[in-house]
Design an enzyme around this catalytic site. Structure first.
Site, PDB file in Angstrom:
ATOM      1  CG  ASP A   1      -1.751   1.240   1.349  1.00  0.00           C
ATOM      2  OD1 ASP A   1      -2.609   1.459   0.480  1.00  0.00           O
ATOM      3  OD2 ASP A   1      -1.548   2.004   2.303  1.00  0.00           O
TER       4      ASP A   1
ATOM      5  CD  GLU B   1      -3.286  -2.306  -0.870  1.00  0.00           C
ATOM      6  OE1 GLU B   1      -3.712  -1.146  -0.995  1.00  0.00           O
ATOM      7  OE2 GLU B   1      -3.438  -2.985   0.164  1.00  0.00           O
TER       8      GLU B   1
END
Length: 234
Positions: free
Chosen positions: A51, A123
């Site tokens: 992220d 992610e």
């Protein structure tokens, strides 16, 4: 052949990335699979790292590629590109779903197509690329992933705020203002929401881990279907 071995010969090869089998398996391992296999390691820590890498890479690209955009516009575009909706779209585009390692429950309830699982795994893959190949290749990987989204200006405009886009289209064409029907399912700790919304004859559906995420996905779907139907009638 195991899913993660198939993946090593598939969706990452096109990006020139080769991860060690055990590293790729970790990035593809959902917590439901880990729980059913004796509590082995899963990909949530990699999600956390990915992220951050995703956000930085997208921010830098937008800053450099769009020198005339204001801070506010840059922030809106970044928010769109790092959203669960965008990441799930990217994941579907590279065929990530078929390689996921899921527990039986998630497998039976369509986990390979769930927006939240696809986005989280995307992610995790980014995080693992950073660890294995380094920051430069991870940044290049992110830029290549988001390029298709940036190349479609109409879709990108809608993706900035699909609910507002839906309201504007409803007003423009004399339709009733959108009303969302949202249904929740699953246990309290892992709730999933499904939303439906109408724009004329177009019906949009979407799912997410929150009511808002489900509504955003449904709005985007309704706008896309409405625009497609308009093109067909021209």
């Amino acid at each position: 052949m195991d899913a993660h071995k198939r993946a090593a010969n598939g969706f990452l090869d096109r990006f020139g990335i080769a991860l060690a089998p055990e590293d790729l398996k970790l990035a593809l391992t959902h917590r439901s699979y880990a729980y059913e296999h004796g509590g082995i390691a899963h990909n949530e820590r990699l999600e956390f790292l990915g992220d951050a890498i995703l956000g930085q890479a997208v921010t830098v690209k937008l800053f450099l590629d769009y020198p005339k955009l204001s801070e506010g516009e840059l922030a809106k575009r970044r928010s769109s590109l790092v959203s669960a909706v965008a990441l799930a779209e990217i994941a579907r585009g590279i065929g990530l779903g078929e390689h996921l390692l899921l527990g039986r429950g998630e497998e039976l309830t369509g986990g390979r197509e769930k927006e939240s699982i696809l986005a989280d795994t995307m992610e995790a893959i980014i995080g693992q690329v950073f660890l294995s190949a380094g920051p430069e290749q991870a940044t290049a990987f992110v830029r290549e992933l988001i390029e298709p989204l940036l190349e479609d200006p109409d879709r990108f405009t809608v993706s900035l705020d699909p609910k507002t886009s839906l309201q504007e289209l409803a007003s423009e064409h004399g339709f009733a203002q959108p009303a969302y029907e949202v249904i929740g399912s699953g246990p309290d700790h892992d709730r999933t929401f499904a939303a439906t919304v109408h724009l004329g004859r177009a019906t949009g559906t979407g799912a997410g881990k929150s009511k808002k995420a489900a509504e955003v996905a449904a709005a985007r779907d309704a706008v896309a279907k409405f625009q497609a139907s308009r093109k067909q009638t021209r």
